[in-house]
Structures are given as C-alpha cells and as structure tokens.
Design a protein around this motif. Structure first.
Motif, PDB file in Angstrom:
ATOM      1  N   ALA A 300      44.785  24.661  26.718  1.00 31.40           N
ATOM      2  CA  ALA A 300      45.633  23.515  26.377  1.00 31.40           C
ATOM      3  C   ALA A 300      47.073  23.974  26.169  1.00 31.40           C
ATOM      4  O   ALA A 300      48.027  23.328  26.612  1.00 31.40           O
ATOM      5  N   ALA A 304      50.455  22.787  28.191  1.00 30.18           N
ATOM      6  CA  ALA A 304      51.518  22.069  27.478  1.00 30.18           C
ATOM      7  C   ALA A 304      52.895  22.690  27.683  1.00 30.18           C
ATOM      8  O   ALA A 304      53.910  22.115  27.303  1.00 30.18           O
ATOM      9  N   ALA A 347      46.359  18.630  28.395  1.00 31.26           N
ATOM     10  CA  ALA A 347      46.364  19.521  27.231  1.00 31.26           C
ATOM     11  C   ALA A 347      45.766  18.809  26.030  1.00 31.26           C
ATOM     12  O   ALA A 347      44.906  19.357  25.320  1.00 31.26           O
ATOM     13  N   LYS A 348      46.183  17.562  25.814  1.00 32.70           N
ATOM     14  CA  LYS A 348      45.656  16.804  24.678  1.00 32.70           C
ATOM     15  C   LYS A 348      44.155  16.569  24.837  1.00 32.70           C
ATOM     16  O   LYS A 348      43.401  16.660  23.866  1.00 32.70           O
ATOM     17  N   ILE A 351      42.266  19.644  23.903  1.00 33.00           N
ATOM     18  CA  ILE A 351      42.204  19.816  22.448  1.00 33.00           C
ATOM     19  C   ILE A 351      41.124  18.897  21.878  1.00 33.00           C
ATOM     20  O   ILE A 351      40.304  19.314  21.047  1.00 33.00           O
ATOM     21  N   LEU A 388      50.905  18.446  20.585  1.00 33.95           N
ATOM     22  CA  LEU A 388      49.461  18.686  20.587  1.00 33.95           C
ATOM     23  C   LEU A 388      48.907  18.724  19.171  1.00 33.95           C
ATOM     24  O   LEU A 388      47.707  18.814  18.974  1.00 33.95           O
TER      25      LEU A 388
END
Lengths: 527, 325, 275
Positions: A300, A304, A347-348, A351, A388
């Motif tokens: 992630a 980002a 990326a989110k 996570i 994030l």
C-alpha cells in the motif's frame, strides 16, 4: 554593428584557416589544468582500502585495475592486456601489459597482482575475501607478466569482482608486511596511472600531475588535475558557472539547479559514463515493526507514493521510476514484473484488506541528512502517507547518527540507495539475504527480511553459470522480492554529469568519471 | 611584581577554564549517538562484526568513558592530541594545517570590525552631541547590519561579487597551481572577511558609541574643556582612552562568537579553516579532531581574554588586582 | 506612563514595536488566515512572486506556498525567540541572583561557570547539543538558552551587587525579610529595566542562532522556519532568488525590529544617558 577593425579581420582569416584545417583541430591537444570537485573530501586516497566515492574519483587517476567496462558493460583491458577463461569456467588467465612501472620506479609484475588478490583484498574487503575463500582455489604467477586464477567451482561474476575499477592492483613493495589500512601510502598513493600524486592540502585541494613515464606513449594530455574541496552546494554551482571548475558530477550541484547550469553557454550535460553504477534509491522498511510487518501494508505504501512526481519535482529528472528490485537497465531485471503504479485508491483498499489500523502507532521516518532533495523526499513521503491513515513523524539525524540507527535497526522507515555494480549477487544480495541480518552497516539486511524461498534462490544463482537458467532464477527471485517488498524501490538514479565543452573525451567507459583520464584533454580556447 | 602575580593567577585560571572546556566537550561528544568505528568500517565498505570490534579496541572506545577521559587528559598533558583514524593522520598535523586559514580569517575580521567599529562609534557619539544626522545613520545602519544573518549575507555577496560581477573568487583561499601572490590571497579573503565582520562591526559601533557618550558626560571632560584643551584632542585621546575599557573587555568575550560565526562563513566560502574541520569531524564522529579543535579554539579565546584583561589594567590602573569581570 | 511616552516618542522604536505586534498577531492567527498547512504541495512548483493571485509570494520547489511558509516561519522564529528569552531569563535570574545575593565563593564559582559559557564558541556548542539531542523546537531552545544565559546572569548579579548596598535593601534585611523575599520584592523590580533590554538582545540572538542552526541542517523537521526555508532553497539562489531571499529578509526585519525595541527601551529607561 561595430566598426570594422583590422584586428577583427585578422581573426576572421585565422578562423577560416582553422576551419579549413578542421581535421587538425580535432586532434587532442596537450597541456592544461583540469579542475574538478572532490565532494565530500575523501577520507583516504587509496580506493582499494576505502570504497568511498570521492576516493575512487581521485585515486582512479593514480592507481589502475586489471580491466574496466565499456558503456555496454563489456570488459576492456587496462593493466591486463588480454585474458582467457577456460571452457569449464575454472581457470582465468590474465596477461599483463609490458613496460608498466610504478610511480616510484619498480616495474609492475605478476607478483603485484597475486599479492593484491591473494593477500591484500581478502584482508581489507571481507565480502571479496568471502568470495575468494569460497570459490578461488589458487592465484599464481606464471612468469613475470601472467597470472592464473584457479577456481573450485564456476563463479560467473568473477570479472566484475576483479575489475570494475574498484579494485586497483596494489604495489606489493609498498604494502607487503604493513598494516594495510594505516599504510602511509593510502594518503600519498603510488600507482601505475597517468597521473602522479603531488599534494593534498586538506580542506582545500588535492593536486595530481602528469606522469611523464606513463606506459602508454604520448599520454596523458593534461598537465595536471586539481580536485577542489568545496563543501557548499551553491558555492560549487557558482564555481562551475565561473569555469573555476570544469566538471560537476551528479550530486555536486543541487538537483534543482541542474537545468539552469546545463543551459549555460559552452556547458554540456550527459548521463553517459555511469553504466556500471546502476543506482537504486529505495525506501527501507523495518519489517519487524507493526504495521510494517504486513506485506499488504508495505505494498500500500508503494502504491501511495507518486514516484513520477518524486523523480520530476524532487530530483528534477535525475532518475527514472524504478521497475523492480533489480535495475531495469541491467539484464537481471524481469521486464514482465508487475508494477506498483501510483494509485491511492488501491493503496487504501490494500490497507482495508490487511485489516490493520495503520494509525495506531507513530511511524518514524528517519531522515539521514544526505542533502536537500532527500530531505524533500522525506517531507513528501510524510504528506503522501497521511491519506492512508499513517501518522508519520520525520526525524532528522546527522549522518553519523543515521548510520548507527539504521545499522542498529532503530528506524521504521528510511531512504537509502545502493549501487548495483554488475551482478546483483555482488551488491544487492546483502539487502535481502537472511545471513546478512546484521547490526553492522546500513547496507546489510537491516529490514530484517527473512525468506527461505529467497535465500534458496540466491544460493542457486551463485552456483549457476551465466545463461538462460540463471536469468530465469533472477526473474523468479525478483518476483518474490517484489511481492514481499522489504525495500520499496523508488527510482533508478541517473547521474547527469555537467561539463564545460572544452573538456574532451571525458565520458568513455561505464565508470568514466572514476577512470584514469589518460585521454582526456582540454581544447584550447578559440583564438 | 604585583602585575606578574596577577598575570600568573590569571593564567592559572585560564588553564582551568581550558580543562573545563575539554571535559565538557569530551563528555558531550562521546555521549552523542553515532559510532566512529561503525562509520569508519562503513566507509571502508566492511560489515564484519569482528573487524568493527577490533577497530573499537584500537581506538580505545571499548574502555569505560571515565577511563577514556582520563587517558585523553593524560595525553593532552603530554602535548599529544591523539590520532585521527579517519584521516590516518595525527590530530595535531590536521589542525596545524588548518590553523593559519582560521587565524587569517578571524584576525582580519577582528581588525576590520574593531578599528572601523570604534572609529564609527566615536564619530556617531560626536555627531550625537552635535545633534547631527550622521549619528542616526551610523547607529541605525549598525542595527541593520547586526540583524542580517551572516550566512545569508555571505550567499548574497557571492552572488553579487563573484557570479554576477565576476570581480572576486567564490571559494577557497588561493588560486591553486599559481605561485603565491599576496594580491590573490587578499582577493580570496575579502568576501569572507566582510561577511564575518559585519555582525561584530555593528556591535563595536554600538558599544563604542555608548561608552564614548558615557565618558563625554564625565567631570574630567568638562575640566579639560575648561583648561582649554583642543576638543579633538579631548575626544580622541582622553575620552577614547576611557571609553575603550568596555570595548576591550568585550573584544575578549566575543572572540568565541567570532569563532562561531567563522564556522558559517567557512562553510559558505569553502574556507579551509578549523571551524569546517570541526564541523566535518562532528559528522564523522572523529572525536580526536573535534576535541583538538575545541582545545585550540578555547586556548585562543582564553589566551586572548588574558591579554585583554592585562590591556585593561594598562588602560586603567584603577582596576585592582582583585577585580573580576 | 512616562516610560511609555518616552518610548513612543522614538519613531524607530515605535515602528519596531508595531511591526513585531503585527507579526505576532499574524503568526498567532496563521491557522485561521490560511486554509492549508505550510507543508501542503498545492501549487505549481517554483512559482515566481506576483504571478498567481492564489500564491502571490510564489511557491517553493515542491509547490508549497511561500507566503504561508513565511507566516508559519514567523510562528517558529517568534516562538523560539520568546521561549529562549524566557528560558534564558529563568536560568540567568537564578544564577545571577544567587551569585549576587550570597557573594563569596558561591559567586566565584558561578561566575567562573558563566565565563566558561561565554567564551566557549557558542554556536559550535549549540550545533553539537542539537545534533546530539536530535533537532526539535525543544532541543533548539534548550541549546540556545544554555549558551545565552551568562549575559543575563552577569547583569542580574551586578544589579544585585549595587542594590545590595542600597538603603532600602539594608532596611528590609534589618526588618528580617527572607533572602527570597528581598530578591523578589526589593531587588528584582529595580533590576527590571536593564533586564528587559538584555532580553530583547537575547531574543534577537536566539532568532539568528535558530536560523544558523537551520542553515547547517539542524532544524525541527516538523516546523517550517525561516532558516529552514533558506536552507531548503539556497541551491536555487540563481534560479529563484526570492525563495531564499524573502525568508532572509524576514529574519533581518524581525531581528531589526526586536533590536529597535530594545534600543527604545534602553533610551526610555535611562533618559539622562541619552542626552
């Protein structure tokens, strides 16, 4: 329009003659002083002992190795006139050049070479020492000008390990039975190169002069080379602008200043001549520390980071977004490797998938004072990871503290870079192999990455001769590393060299700036 | 004889001060994170645990801190400044190589700022008495000079005089490769010296002006005037002599500051002096060189203080032997 | 009141005071005046001043607004200035009062220590301290205060030495007031005037020292300070001179204002000396 003058008319006539005699002008000219910058000031002038970039830059003109590499990374002769490798890959025979003399008089012989690789390097360079113990059976002199290496088992990167300008041949008569690291000649090197060491005024300059007895007749062209010590970046730029120094290596000037400097009249910028030093800048992740111990979180982070922005706006184009753990310009990289293209949504999602609360602990991004752009990079990273949910704190420490804290694994994130010199097994492997989880240097496996799968692949690679099978192994390995991401590759470093166009023949090999400069010459200013 | 006793006592105190500086800086530097052995090994490209341990032993870093301190002080007592493992050179020779550059820079800046500062200060004070505009110009100008960060000023000076106008060199203390020439040295010295002087020039102006104004208000000045002495003589001889006392005391105290600002100037102008040597050594945790730098600078400062104290006694015999600042 | 009048009558001091007040107000109000943090990269990088009305002082090399940076820089510089002055005052008062009141060997030892910190190269010591403790606002203030207190201590001490002999102190002593009572109620109010003047000097020095530390790369990485801004962009002096020129100018103006106020206070307190 200026009024006509007799002198101007004469000059134009002279110019015409010069143009007609264009062929003659292209001939190298003898004489002149080349002014360079030694930044930072080297700790010693013997690059066999200290692998410091500045040391190589300076002493590369004094001491020479067996061979060097052209810009396509093919070996080229230096002190070794020729070499043969037996078909089974177990015997390497080097023939030395005739009539080579050390600066203090004695002739270079095979004994010097044997001493260098049998005694000197195993002691001062433990990594090379390890390779020699593991793979090399014997090193012997056959006559005064021939050296033979017998191997226990094939070792593909041997030429890289012996050549590459990093391992000059050492004068046996000055080093035998001494404390190699504290030998006085480390400060006043004696070599076989085209330039002789003259004077080192600490904090100010290092002066080299033409070797009148150089083993290649008619060379070098320059009368002398002066390395100036200029600690401040903007002062270096000013000195270059005034032509007080003629060459700036990458990193000598602020990245942001490169565009302006390269646009100056009579200045040229080139990215050639660094092919052997495939630099990779990466984010070092401490994989012991939650939430960074989760590979999804590490992925992630890489998604980002807008690495194109980093290259364009922080390093001002002196790089290229990294495409994997092995540098993309080298044959070891797998062009099919999946890419982490900038994607905050992804990326989110990663996570969320990991189910980890990344904001639970503060993440310390250790900033090691490598210079302006690296500081900006840390600031950018902090901003980029905020969306994030990370709580990143930038911690600045001076170079010495950074060195110790990273060596001691006392960091969460930090930026670092390595040179992948030739085969990744010789340089990059130490970042990943579990037997290098050591508290000795920031260039060991300080991430704490421990993967039996990767370890097995590394050992297999070492024992496999050059060929498609080895290539396949590298690709397998890179895929494993690229999923686990103990380090997040950020960008491949480019090294734009700025030089005044009067300097000729500067960038000719894969390690140009550290070369011996035997053929470099200064074009006399136009009349 | 009283004077000799006084100077002796003063020197004793000075020695104590130098030892105190050494002890404090030793502890501070050694307590800092960062391991010289690790750095040295890193520069050599070695990451072998045994080698690093061996390096620590050679450098004496494996002993308890207090013992290291005692060994160091013992060596200093024998005039042995130690060995720089990073530079593979005795500390003393490193410092001796750099000392002349620092002395030239600090010395010239000191002379420039004090002579010019005292002169301008006296002029300002006299103008003040006559309610002349020159006083406003000088004293406000001094405040402005004082307010400019010296490193910033140095950057701007290079930009103007070296890069844009191309009048003066931008770095170093000599044109390398050319024969020694005084003019060349002076050209290199001019900008660094100016950058370093500005802040102290402002301080000297300020101090002298105040001191002269104070002295002018004293009884003896009126007496002198009554006696018919020439006003210029009164000002430049009698008044200045008295006004110089606080200025000289100040000169002693600010030498440490001069050394501090010199560090910034040395960085901007690539001046090969002690300040930069110490700064580099801090980055490399080269303990011996850093300590050596502290020793030399503190000896300079303390020695200069003794000198100014003695000078004060000469200027003003009223100060008794027991007088302390 | 007379004091204020005498202060206000000096134009330069008045301008300095007004400048500082406006700067302080702007600095305190910074989060409400701007919508973004000074670290936010919200414009095209290296914008020249007066080219984009949204970022009228231009932007730095990461596209961070210079105007916002200068505003937040004022916060840092003033905070460092004020906090250091207070810390210095505290240390100086304590040491100076003890030395001045008790005299004798206590005085001797304390003044030796003060002298020690005065002659040691202060910036070098501050550099080492900050490098050792890692740069943050706290360590920077501590390092500067640690090298700046002797000036205050000496002043307090000398005031004490003169005042101790005065009648009102002697009287208080006869009346059996405790030493701390005498210090806080009798001597301090009388030493206030010169103290204030010295404090402005300390503040100016603190602001300059912070910028020098930042120039050497030792600034709090979480705080956008003027010195940091110079350090971050001085490599671009030739391409974008305003990026390092403006913060430097801000430092110079701020320090000048502080010194003008100090000078004004001095004159106001000692009218007889300023003729």
């Amino acid at each position: 329009m200026r009024p006509f003058s007799f002198r101007r008319a004469l000059t134009s006539v002279a110019l015409c003659t010069a143009l007609l005699a264009g062929q003659a002008l292209a001939q190298p000219q003898d004489g002149g002083v080349l002014n360079l910058v030694a930044q930072p000031e080297p700790p010693s002038l013997m690059h066999g002992v200290v692998s410091h970039v500045s040391t190589q830059y300076v002493s590369g003109k004094v001491l020479q190795g067996l061979l060097t590499f052209d810009t396509d990374l093919n070996p080229k002769p230096v002190l070794a006139k020729a070499w043969t490798i037996s078909p089974d890959g177990l015997t390497y025979t080097f023939d030395l050049q005739d009539g080579v003399h050390w600066h203090d008089g004695p002739a270079l012989t095979a004994d010097d070479v044997v001493f260098s690789f049998q005694t000197f390097y195993p002691e001062v360079d433990k990594r090379l020492g390890g390779i020699i113990t593991e793979y090399v059976d014997s090193i012997t002199a056959k006559g005064p000008l021939q050296v033979v290496f017998h191997l226990k088992k094939p070792f593909a990167p041997l030429l890289s390990a012996l050549g590459s300008g990093l391992r000059p041949v050492v004068p046996k008569h000055l080093y035998e039975h001494t404390d190699f690291r504290n030998n006085p000649y480390n400060l006043k090197p004696v070599g076989t190169g085209p330039f002789v060491f003259v004077e080192w005024k600490r904090g100010a300059y290092i002066k080299l002069a033409k070797n009148p007895n150089y083993w290649k007749k008619g060379l070098p062209h320059l009368d002398s080379i002066i390395f100036h010590v200029i600690p401040d970046g903007s002062s270096r730029a000013a000195a270059f602008e005034r032509n007080d120094v003629q060459v700036l290596r990458s990193g000598d000037a602020d990245y942001a200043d490169l565009k302006r400097l390269s646009a100056l009249p009579n200045v040229q910028s080139s990215e050639k001549g660094w092919e052997l030093y495939a630099g990779l800048a990466f984010l070092q992740i401490n994989t012991r520390k939650p939430p960074l111990n989760n590979p999804k979180v590490r992925q992630a982070i890489l998604y980002a980071l807008n690495r194109q922005f980093i290259v364009d706006n922080i390093f001002f184009g002196s790089g290229k977004v990294a495409q994997g753990e092995f540098v993309s310009t080298t044959p070891y990289h797998d062009p099919q490797l999946p890419q982490y293209t900038y994607d905050v949504k992804k990326a989110k999602a990663l996570i969320a998938e990991s189910g980890v609360d990344v904001g639970a602990v503060r993440i310390r991004l250790l900033n090691g004072e490598k210079g302006g752009a690296w500081e900006r990079l840390a600031e950018y990273t902090k901003q980029a990871l905020q969306p994030l949910g990370f709580k990143v704190q930038v911690v600045t420490s001076d170079a010495a503290t950074w060195f110790q804290r990273v060596s001691d694994w006392d960091f969460d994130l930090t930026y670092n870079f390595i040179f992948q010199i030739g085969d990744p097994y010789l340089t990059s492997a130490y970042l990943f192999r579990s037997d290098y989880i050591l508290k000795t240097s920031p260039f060991a496996n300080v991430s704490g990455y421990n993967s039996p799968e990767a370890d097995a692949l590394w050992s297999k690679i070492a024992d496999t001769p050059e060929g498609p099978e080895r290539k396949q192994l590298f690709s397998q390995l890179e895929n494993v590393l690229n999923t686990d991401l103990p380090i997040a590759p950020i960008f491949e470093m480019r090294y734009p060299t700025l030089f005044h166009t009067q300097v000729k023949n500067l960038l000719q090999t894969a390690t140009s700036l550290n070369e011996d400069y035997e053929s470099v010459y200064l074009e006399a200013p136009a009349p | 004889m009283n004077g000799v006793l006084y100077i002796g006592g003063r020197l004793g105190k000075a020695l104590l001060m130098v030892v105190a500086v050494l002890v404090l800086s030793f502890l501070l530097i050694h307590l800092a994170p960062g391991d010289p052995a690790l750095l040295l090994a890193g520069e050599a490209g070695v990451d072998d645990v045994q080698f690093i341990e061996q390096l620590r032993q050679t450098m004496g870093l494996d002993k308890p801190l207090l013992q290291q301190l005692l060994i160091y002080l013992g060596n200093i007592a024998h005039l042995d400044l130690g060995y720089s493992y990073r530079n593979q050179t005795p500390v003393w020779s490193l410092i001796a190589e750099r000392l002349p550059a620092t002395l030239a820079l600090m010395g010239s800046a000191f002379v420039l700022s004090s002579v010019l500062g005292v002169t301008l200060g006296v002029l300002a004070a006299r103008a003040r008495q006559k309610r002349h505009w020159l006083d406003g110009l000088i004293s406000h100008g001094a405040l402005l000079l004082y307010a400019m960060p010296s490193f910033w000023l140095a950057m701007l000076l290079i930009l103007l005089f070296s890069v844009s106008l191309d009048w003066l060199p931008a770095f170093g203390m000599e044109t390398v490769g050319r024969d020694f020439s005084l003019l060349d040295r002076l050209q290199h010295l001019l900008l660094p010296c100016l950058s370093l002087s500005v802040m102290f020039l402002a301080l000297y102006i300020h101090l002298t002006r105040a001191a002269v104004l104070d002295a002018l208000a004293q009884e003896y000045v009126r007496t002198a005037h009554a006696k018919g002495l020439h006003p210029r003589r009164i000002l430049w001889v009698h008044v200045l002599r008295n006004a110089l006392l606080p200025v000289v005391t100040f000169a002693g105290l600010q030498l440490g500051q001069l050394a501090s600002v010199a560090l910034l100037v040395e960085v901007v102008y690539s001046w090969p002096g002690i300040g930069r040597l110490m700064y580099d050594s801090l980055a490399q945790r080269d303990y011996g060189v850093l300590m050596g730098g502290f020793l030399v600078i503190s000896m300079l400062v303390v020695g200069f203080n003794v000198l100014t104290d003695v000078l004060c006694r000469v200027l003003d015999p009223r100060i008794g032997a027991g007088g302390q600042g | 009141m007379r004091l204020l009048k005498r202060f206000v009558r000096q134009p330069s001091a008045l301008i300095g005071a007004v400048f500082l007040l406006v700067l302080a107000a702007l600095a305190i109000a910074a989060p409400w005046l701007t919508s973004s943090s000074p670290w936010e990269m919200n414009s095209q990088p290296m914008l020249a001043p007066f080219h984009d009305p949204a970022h009228w002082l231009g932007s730095d090399l990461l596209g961070r607004d210079l105007g916002i940076g200068l505003l937040y820089g004022a916060r840092v510089s003033l905070a460092v200035g004020v906090l250091t002055s207070l810390a210095t005052l505290l240390m100086g008062l304590l040491v100076g009062a003890i030395a001045g009141y008790f005299g004798g060997w206590v005085d001797g030892v304390l003044m030796r220590i003060a002298e020690f910190f005065q002659i040691i190269p202060q910036l070098v010591l501050a550099v080492i301290l900050v490098a050792v403790l890692e740069p943050s606002l706290g360590t920077i203030v501590l390092a500067i205060a640690l090298v700046a207190w002797p000036a205050v201590a000496r002043l307090v001490r000398s005031e004490f030495l003169t005042l101790r002999q005065r009648e009102f102190v002697q009287a208080a002593r006869v009346l059996g007031q405790s030493p701390w009572g005498i210090i806080s109620q009798q001597i301090l109010p009388n030493a206030l005037a010169p103290l204030l003047v010295v404090m402005t000097f300390v503040m100016a020095t603190a602001i300059l020292t912070e910028s020098a530390l930042a120039f050497l790369g030792l600034s709090d990485p979480e705080a956008m300070s003027w010195g940091y801004m110079i350090n971050a962009s001085r490599g671009l002096l030739r391409d974008a001179w305003w990026m390092s020129f403006l913060p430097g100018l801000a430092i110079a103006l701020c320090v000048l204002a502080v010194n003008q106020v100090g000078e004004g206070l001095r004159v106001a307190f000692e009218p007889e000396r300023s003729l």
